[in-house]
Design a protein around this motif. Structure first.
Motif, PDB file in Angstrom:
ATOM      1  N   ALA A 165      -7.997  22.424  32.183  1.00  0.00           N
ATOM      2  CA  ALA A 165      -8.832  22.329  31.112  1.00  0.00           C
ATOM      3  C   ALA A 165      -8.723  23.233  29.790  1.00  0.00           C
ATOM      4  O   ALA A 165      -8.842  23.024  28.627  1.00  0.00           O
ATOM      5  CB  ALA A 165     -10.261  21.766  31.714  1.00  0.00           C
ATOM      6  N   ARG A 166      -8.819  24.555  30.230  1.00  0.00           N
ATOM      7  CA  ARG A 166      -8.844  25.547  29.273  1.00  0.00           C
ATOM      8  C   ARG A 166      -7.500  25.479  28.321  1.00  0.00           C
ATOM      9  O   ARG A 166      -7.682  25.606  27.032  1.00  0.00           O
ATOM     10  CB  ARG A 166      -8.815  26.982  29.952  1.00  0.00           C
ATOM     11  N   LYS A 170      -7.190  24.898  24.312  1.00  0.00           N
ATOM     12  CA  LYS A 170      -6.357  25.866  23.350  1.00  0.00           C
ATOM     13  C   LYS A 170      -5.603  24.908  22.710  1.00  0.00           C
ATOM     14  O   LYS A 170      -5.150  25.389  21.495  1.00  0.00           O
ATOM     15  CB  LYS A 170      -5.874  26.909  24.497  1.00  0.00           C
ATOM     16  N   LYS A 171      -4.799  23.997  23.302  1.00  0.00           N
ATOM     17  CA  LYS A 171      -3.586  23.279  22.671  1.00  0.00           C
ATOM     18  C   LYS A 171      -4.321  22.548  21.624  1.00  0.00           C
ATOM     19  O   LYS A 171      -3.526  22.071  20.575  1.00  0.00           O
ATOM     20  CB  LYS A 171      -2.982  22.364  23.569  1.00  0.00           C
ATOM     21  N   SER A 172      -5.365  21.879  21.796  1.00  0.00           N
ATOM     22  CA  SER A 172      -5.988  20.967  20.849  1.00  0.00           C
ATOM     23  C   SER A 172      -6.707  21.743  19.430  1.00  0.00           C
ATOM     24  O   SER A 172      -6.879  21.275  18.681  1.00  0.00           O
ATOM     25  CB  SER A 172      -6.902  20.109  21.400  1.00  0.00           C
TER      26      SER A 172
END
Length: 173
Positions: A165-166, A170-172
Motif C-alpha cells: 500500500a505504501r 508513493k507511485k500515485s
C-alpha cells in the motif's frame, strides 16, 4: 392571468391523474407488498415469491444465490492438503459467515436464505481453520508453537500488504 391559473391547475391535475393511473391497486407506499391480506391469500406461490420484499426480483434473493459459490468452493477445498490452505482466507470466511448470519436475522425483512448461506460459509471456514491448526500442530509438535507460527504468518502478511500500500501511494503521488 386566468389562462396561467388554468394551465397550472391542468398540470397539477394531470400529475395526480398520472400517478393514480400507474399506481397498483391496493399499494400503499410499499414497493413489493400488497396491503390487502385477502388479495395476498389469492396469489399463487409464484406471485407471492415474485412480489415478496425478498423475492426473485430483488438483490435479497440473488446475493445469497451467488454466495453459494463460496460455500461450494470451500467444500471443494476439503480435498486439498491442509498445508496448501490459507489460514487468513479461511479465517475471513469464518468471520464473514458468523457476522453476516447474525446480521441477516436482525435486519428487516429477515433474510433466511442469506442467513443460511452465511451459516454454511462459517461452518466451512471453521472446518478448514481447524484442519489447518491441527496440521500445523502435528508438524510443530505443540499447540503453542502452532499458534505462534499462525500469528507470525498473519503479521508477515499484514506487513506485506502495508508495504504494498505504501508503494502504491508513493507511485500515485
Amino acid at each position: 392571468m386566468s389562462s396561467s391559473r388554468v394551465g397550472l391547475r391542468f398540470f397539477q391535475n394531470s400529475r395526480a391523474a398520472f400517478r393514480e393511473a400507474f399506481r397498483r391497486p391496493g399499494a400503499q407506499g410499499r414497493r413489493f407488498q400488497t396491503s390487502d391480506a385477502a388479495a395476498a391469500g389469492q396469489q399463487s406461490t409464484f406471485q407471492r415469491l415474485w412480489n415478496s420484499p425478498i423475492g426473485v426480483k430483488t438483490v435479497h434473493f440473488w446475493a445469497p444465490v451467488m454466495k453459494w459459490a463460496l460455500v461450494i468452493a470451500g467444500i471443494s477445498d476439503f480435498q486439498r492438503p491442509a498445508e496448501k490452505l490459507s489460514l487468513t482466507q479461511n479465517g475471513a470466511l469464518t468471520a464473514t459467515g458468523a457476522i453476516w448470519t447474525r446480521w441477516c436475522l436482525i435486519i428487516t425483512p429477515k433474510n433466511y436464505l442469506l442467513a443460511a448461506v452465511n451459516f454454511f460459509l462459517g461452518c466451512v471456514g471453521v472446518v478448514q481453520v481447524s484442519r489447518i491448526v491441527s496440521y500445523r500442530r502435528s508438524v510443530d509438535g505443540s499447540t503453542k508453537e502452532a499458534v505462534k507460527d499462525l500469528e507470525h504468518e498473519v503479521v508477515e502478511e499484514a506487513k506485506g500488504v502495508a508495504s504494498a500500500a505504501r508503494e502504491a501511494v508513493k507511485k500515485s503521488s
